[in-house]
Motif scaffolding. Sequence first.
Motif: not given
Length: 283
Positions: A1-9
């Motif tokens: 989940m942190p990886d997904t949020a970072l990728k989106r940012f």
Amino acid sequence: MPDTALKRFLEEPAILVEITAVKGSAPREAGTFMLVSKRGIWETIGGGQFEYMAIDHARAMLEGKTEIAVMDIPLGPEIGQCCGGRTELTFTEVTEDIAETLKQRLAREHQSQPAVFIFGAGHVGKALAQALSLLPLSVTVVETRAEELQDLPQTVSSHLAAMPEALVKTIPPGGSVVIVTHDHALDFLIAREALARQDLAYVGMIGSQTKRATFAHWLSREGAPPSMIERLILPIGGSIVKDKRPQVIASLVASEVLHAIHRFDEAAPAPFGHDHPASQDRA
């Protein structure tokens, strides 16, 4: 989940702002970072005027108005803060390599987060999952009823189990157990398994002093040593705030769990040649 949020940012250009050195009192410790894009901010380096200065500088870099990559900021009255220390910040344009390094770092941090297992997803269990999902913890909810595992926070794992007590042995050392099921007999089975372990930071059960006495009698009948129940927090949430609403109980228990994890970490032996780091001063 942190990886997904970072990728989106990182779908748009961004600057990595990192605290590389701290002298004296400061809002956050060295190694803390945030990301700044033209339209957004990801994470925080401590807030206040010092963070606003960092954001303005990062956005000036994105606009090509400055190439200065290091700032040494005194955290005093001249910038409207009263920490008294100094903080060195570095500013780096996020490349594909840096983005990958950040993803790996977040993954490591996520894997090392203390585990909290909530047994039961009723009103209190769901409220507790919501409260703990905001904290740097790895939260798992265990239930015997599939329908109760709906609508949990995205960062919370769930496990449907016919025999929840069997999952206690899978909890990593240093983990915590909060027992809030709909069945007292099940509560007792889970608690016995948890209390049989010596490497858990916290074992708590919802209930009353009467329930505690009943559990103590049951443990005695089962042949458990009298000392076993001494490590059980029952009732959970303390006795100062007399409010039984699920959200209030959840807030109190979240604080209780964090305190227990901190005590456990402080008591754990440090690696050879290393001391536990001192707690950081806050601005």
